[in-house]
Design an enzyme around this catalytic site. Structure first.
Site, PDB file in Angstrom:
ATOM      1  N   ASP A 297      37.235  47.656  26.709  1.00  0.00           N
ATOM      2  CA  ASP A 297      37.226  47.192  28.082  1.00  0.00           C
ATOM      3  C   ASP A 297      35.972  46.317  28.181  1.00  0.00           C
ATOM      4  OD1 ASP A 297      37.664  47.092  30.935  1.00  0.00           O
ATOM      5  OD2 ASP A 297      36.002  48.511  31.109  1.00  0.00           O
TER       6      ASP A 297
ATOM      7  N   ASP B 287      34.218  44.892  31.555  1.00  0.00           N
ATOM      8  CA  ASP B 287      33.317  45.154  32.675  1.00  0.00           C
ATOM      9  C   ASP B 287      32.846  46.605  32.657  1.00  0.00           C
ATOM     10  OD1 ASP B 287      33.767  42.538  33.699  1.00  0.00           O
ATOM     11  OD2 ASP B 287      35.629  43.211  34.640  1.00  0.00           O
TER      12      ASP B 287
ATOM     13  N   GLY C 285      37.730  49.437  37.016  1.00  0.00           N
ATOM     14  CA  GLY C 285      38.886  49.183  36.164  1.00  0.00           C
ATOM     15  C   GLY C 285      40.160  48.852  36.907  1.00  0.00           C
TER      16      GLY C 285
ATOM     17  N   ARG D 126      42.282  43.514  41.130  1.00  0.00           N
ATOM     18  CA  ARG D 126      41.712  42.911  42.331  1.00  0.00           C
ATOM     19  C   ARG D 126      42.475  43.336  43.583  1.00  0.00           C
ATOM     20  NH1 ARG D 126      41.220  36.522  42.103  1.00  0.00           N
ATOM     21  NH2 ARG D 126      40.499  37.120  40.019  1.00  0.00           N
TER      22      ARG D 126
ATOM     23  N   SER E 149      40.529  42.013  34.169  1.00  0.00           N
ATOM     24  CA  SER E 149      39.970  40.893  34.934  1.00  0.00           C
ATOM     25  C   SER E 149      40.528  39.535  34.547  1.00  0.00           C
ATOM     26  CB  SER E 149      38.457  40.867  34.765  1.00  0.00           C
ATOM     27  OG  SER E 149      37.919  39.723  35.389  1.00  0.00           O
TER      28      SER E 149
ATOM     29  N   ASN F  85      38.817  37.062  35.097  1.00  0.00           N
ATOM     30  CA  ASN F  85      37.593  36.363  34.709  1.00  0.00           C
ATOM     31  C   ASN F  85      37.099  36.795  33.330  1.00  0.00           C
ATOM     32  OD1 ASN F  85      36.889  34.811  37.252  1.00  0.00           O
ATOM     33  ND2 ASN F  85      37.111  36.875  38.097  1.00  0.00           N
TER      34      ASN F  85
ATOM     35  N   ASP G 284      35.017  52.588  30.557  1.00  0.00           N
ATOM     36  CA  ASP G 284      34.060  53.211  31.485  1.00  0.00           C
ATOM     37  C   ASP G 284      34.759  53.691  32.752  1.00  0.00           C
ATOM     38  OD1 ASP G 284      34.558  50.539  32.435  1.00  0.00           O
ATOM     39  OD2 ASP G 284      32.917  50.852  33.839  1.00  0.00           O
TER      40      ASP G 284
HETATM   41  C1  BG6 Z   1      38.225  45.077  35.889  1.00  0.00           C
HETATM   42  C2  BG6 Z   1      37.073  45.549  36.743  1.00  0.00           C
HETATM   43  O1  BG6 Z   1      37.773  44.819  34.608  1.00  0.00           O
HETATM   44  O2  BG6 Z   1      38.798  43.889  36.421  1.00  0.00           O
HETATM   45  C3  BG6 Z   1      37.504  45.696  38.193  1.00  0.00           C
HETATM   46  O3  BG6 Z   1      36.611  46.790  36.261  1.00  0.00           O
HETATM   47  C4  BG6 Z   1      38.143  44.389  38.668  1.00  0.00           C
HETATM   48  O4  BG6 Z   1      36.371  45.998  38.973  1.00  0.00           O
HETATM   49  C5  BG6 Z   1      39.291  44.001  37.749  1.00  0.00           C
HETATM   50  O5  BG6 Z   1      38.649  44.542  39.990  1.00  0.00           O
HETATM   51  C6  BG6 Z   1      39.957  42.675  38.147  1.00  0.00           C
HETATM   52  O6  BG6 Z   1      39.021  41.644  38.003  1.00  0.00           O
HETATM   53  P1  BG6 Z   1      39.207  40.179  38.574  1.00  0.00           P
HETATM   54  O7  BG6 Z   1      38.059  39.416  37.974  1.00  0.00           O
HETATM   55  O8  BG6 Z   1      40.538  39.676  38.080  1.00  0.00           O
HETATM   56  O9  BG6 Z   1      39.167  40.260  40.048  1.00  0.00           O
HETATM   57 MG    MG Z   2      35.415  48.705  33.040  1.00  0.00          MG
END
Ligand code: BG6
Ligand code: MG
Length: 218
Positions: free
Chosen positions: A8, A10, A45, A48, A113, A115, A167
């Site tokens: 993972d 983040d 985790g 969004r 994510s 991102n 995590d």
């Molecule tokens: C996860 C994070 O990796 O990605 C979450 O732990 C987050 O907190 C999720 O909401 C989605 O991320 P993003 O960047 O697509 O909004």
């Molecule tokens: Mg995480």
């Protein structure tokens, strides 16, 4: 045998979990929605949209309003990750990636994510992993197993050959549902369902992790 490791992103390789939290907090404050660091634990985790749903609770918003709030939070988050650099890799992360490569173990990122790719690039580890599964890869987010199964497939491995580092409670659940080995990073209350629980990646060598996972399988 273990042939692959899925990380993972983040909160595991870097502390962007903190940036997600601050971005949600800023949005919640603007909208006068009750939210704090404690409440944020349930968002780790989580996708969004699902995160926003947890923050708004039973208040009613139009789809357009929800969309705007998700965009606003993401804007804050994107702003915060601009300065991410290799210095932001958490202690132990780079050593572990290097040890895995040495040991011939394949590696992937398995992050919910959208991102994840830019963050991986800013961290300077894009060339250190064999595959990236992110928020665009599958339809069903964690705790569904889909993202990790997708990552294993990209690596050409069976789920049982993979170890997942997570995590988040939702991520540990996803790894177990995928039939993979789960290593939880953080407090028992959060990641206690994992096969192995460690405080963090700091001073954690692959040989020791492998041993712990093998013990868990007996
Ligand atoms: C996860 C994070 O990796 O990605 C979450 O732990 C987050 O907190 C999720 O909401 C989605 O991320 P993003 O960047 O697509 O909004
Ligand atoms: Mg995480």
């Amino acid at each position: 045998p273990i042939r692959g490791v899925i990380f993972d992103l983040d909160g595991v390789l870097t502390d962007t979990a903190e940036y997600h939290y601050r971005s949600w907090q800023r949005l919640a404050d603007e909208e006068e929605l009750p939210f704090d660091r404690d409440a944020n634990e349930a968002l780790r985790g989580v996708s969004r949209r699902e995160s926003l749903m947890l923050i708004v609770g039973d208040r009613t918003y139009s789809e357009a309003q929800l969309h705007e709030m998700m965009e606003r939070k993401n804007g804050y988050y994107v702003e915060l990750i601009q300065t991410v650099s290799p210095h932001d890799l958490l202690p132990g992360a780079l050593t572990l990636l290097e040890e895995l490569r040495q040991a011939g173990i394949k590696t992937a990122i398995g992050s919910a994510s959208k991102n994840a790719r830019p963050v991986v690039e800013k961290l300077g580890i894009a060339d250190q992993v064999d595959a990236i599964a992110d928020g665009y890869s599958v339809e069903h987010p964690k705790p569904a197993p889909d993202l990790f199964l997708f990552a294993a497939q990209e690596l050409g491995l069976d789920p049982g050959e993979c170890v997942v580092f997570e995590d988040a409670a939702a991520g540990v659940e996803a790894a177990l549902a995928a039939g993979m080995w789960a290593v939880g990073l953080g407090p028992e209350e959060r990641v206690g369902a994992a096969h192995v629980v460690l405080p963090s990646l700091a001073d954690m060598h692959w040989s020791a992790v492998q041993e712990r996972v093998q013990q868990a399988s007996h």
